[in-house]
Design a protein around this motif. Sequence first.
Motif, PDB file in Angstrom:
ATOM      1  N   GLU A 105       0.859  -1.181   0.000  1.00 27.00           N
ATOM      2  CA  GLU A 105       0.000   0.000   0.000  1.00 27.00           C
ATOM      3  C   GLU A 105       0.898   1.234   0.000  1.00 27.00           C
ATOM      4  O   GLU A 105       1.778   1.359   0.839  1.00 27.00           O
ATOM      5  N   LEU A 106       0.682   2.124  -0.949  1.00 23.72           N
ATOM      6  CA  LEU A 106       1.511   3.312  -1.082  1.00 23.72           C
ATOM      7  C   LEU A 106       0.649   4.560  -1.098  1.00 23.72           C
ATOM      8  O   LEU A 106      -0.287   4.664  -1.892  1.00 23.72           O
ATOM      9  N   ASP A 107       0.987   5.495  -0.225  1.00 21.03           N
ATOM     10  CA  ASP A 107       0.312   6.782  -0.178  1.00 21.03           C
ATOM     11  C   ASP A 107       1.385   7.865  -0.121  1.00 21.03           C
ATOM     12  O   ASP A 107       2.476   7.626   0.404  1.00 21.03           O
ATOM     13  N   ASN A 108       1.110   9.035  -0.669  1.00 25.61           N
ATOM     14  CA  ASN A 108       2.060  10.142  -0.651  1.00 25.61           C
ATOM     15  C   ASN A 108       3.352   9.837  -1.397  1.00 25.61           C
ATOM     16  O   ASN A 108       4.410  10.353  -1.066  1.00 25.61           O
ATOM     17  N   VAL A 109       3.291   8.948  -2.377  1.00 26.74           N
ATOM     18  CA  VAL A 109       4.429   8.634  -3.231  1.00 26.74           C
ATOM     19  C   VAL A 109       4.106   9.149  -4.630  1.00 26.74           C
ATOM     20  O   VAL A 109       3.115   8.751  -5.224  1.00 26.74           O
ATOM     21  N   GLU A 110       4.926  10.044  -5.161  1.00 29.42           N
ATOM     22  CA  GLU A 110       4.603  10.676  -6.430  1.00 29.42           C
ATOM     23  C   GLU A 110       5.034   9.863  -7.643  1.00 29.42           C
ATOM     24  O   GLU A 110       4.420   9.949  -8.700  1.00 29.42           O
ATOM     25  N   GLU A 111       6.088   9.092  -7.507  1.00 26.39           N
ATOM     26  CA  GLU A 111       6.599   8.354  -8.667  1.00 26.39           C
ATOM     27  C   GLU A 111       7.103   6.989  -8.250  1.00 26.39           C
ATOM     28  O   GLU A 111       7.778   6.843  -7.237  1.00 26.39           O
ATOM     29  N   ILE A 112       6.761   5.972  -9.030  1.00 25.38           N
ATOM     30  CA  ILE A 112       7.264   4.621  -8.809  1.00 25.38           C
ATOM     31  C   ILE A 112       8.411   4.402  -9.779  1.00 25.38           C
ATOM     32  O   ILE A 112       8.215   4.401 -10.995  1.00 25.38           O
ATOM     33  N   GLY A 113       9.620   4.237  -9.269  1.00 25.43           N
ATOM     34  CA  GLY A 113      10.808   4.121 -10.116  1.00 25.43           C
ATOM     35  C   GLY A 113      10.859   2.821 -10.883  1.00 25.43           C
ATOM     36  O   GLY A 113      10.161   1.852 -10.591  1.00 25.43           O
ATOM     37  N   SER A 114      11.720   2.787 -11.893  1.00 25.29           N
ATOM     38  CA  SER A 114      11.856   1.598 -12.727  1.00 25.29           C
ATOM     39  C   SER A 114      12.354   0.407 -11.910  1.00 25.29           C
ATOM     40  O   SER A 114      13.180   0.559 -11.007  1.00 25.29           O
ATOM     41  N   HIS A 115      11.812  -0.761 -12.195  1.00 24.87           N
ATOM     42  CA  HIS A 115      12.192  -2.020 -11.554  1.00 24.87           C
ATOM     43  C   HIS A 115      11.968  -2.035 -10.038  1.00 24.87           C
ATOM     44  O   HIS A 115      12.535  -2.859  -9.325  1.00 24.87           O
ATOM     45  N   THR A 116      11.137  -1.107  -9.534  1.00 20.81           N
ATOM     46  CA  THR A 116      10.915  -1.034  -8.090  1.00 20.81           C
ATOM     47  C   THR A 116      10.438  -2.361  -7.521  1.00 20.81           C
ATOM     48  O   THR A 116      10.867  -2.787  -6.454  1.00 20.81           O
TER      49      THR A 116
END
Length: 276
Positions: free
Chosen positions: A137-148
């Motif tokens: 669960e992700l909140d307040n995260v603006e970008e999901i990086g490559s290969h995360t």
Amino acid sequence: IGSHAFSGCSGLTSVTIPNSVTEIGNDAFKGCSSLKKVVIEGDTEISNGAFEGCAGLREVVINGNIKDNWKYSTPFDDCRNLETLTFSRSAKIEAIDLSKIPNLKKVVVSCPIKMTDGSINNRRANFGNCKKLVEIELDNVEEIGSHTFWGCENLKRVTFRNPVKKITGSAFLGCTSLESIIIPDSVKSIGEYAFYRCKNLAEVYYTGSQSQWNQIDIKNDNDPLLNAVIHYNWNVTQQEIFSGTTSKFDTTIAENIDLFYGENLKTIAPYISNLY
């Protein structure tokens, strides 16, 4: 808390660190084999190895400001049985790499955090070695990086809440067990291969309208996403991730110890466990 302060306290089962503690020294809780839960309430610098070898540790809750970022290592590296990690809304941390905690099953991030780009070459993806991770669960995260989440082969459920704007290419590459994902209407672009080889992705719950979905810039090789059933105007109920814990200090020495620190505690001397 001084270095080695509670090292080897095999009867210790839980620890709550209050706001007044600003530093946890090297190996402070090393080898506390029965320690199951750690709650960190305040702005604390946690030295590497502080919880090394805590084989029984199952859950960690972060409520304060972690002064050192976890981009390349964490104080919980190689805690082989750590299953749940929660960053509450009040937490602060610059970056995380949890690839050395391979048995994580659930991660909740409710505070602003930078999900840095991982690399398929050196396996430095933020969760790239968490093969038992089932839910995120992700909140307040603006970008999901490559290969995360590259290679999180048991990841089944993903929930994004605002303000995620971009899911970078290959973010979920090879998440073959992924079944459903909640995507907020703040997402504007999804990169190439972001959901490549997510062969079991069946349900996408989108908080915006169909017309908003059609405006998302979805790059090539995201067939699993495009072939899933899209549920538009999905309503995500916001829930409190963490409820507070009352601090107390119990000096009773027993086989199984729950250790809480009083709110005004400033220092615990090194090697205090030698007194027991």
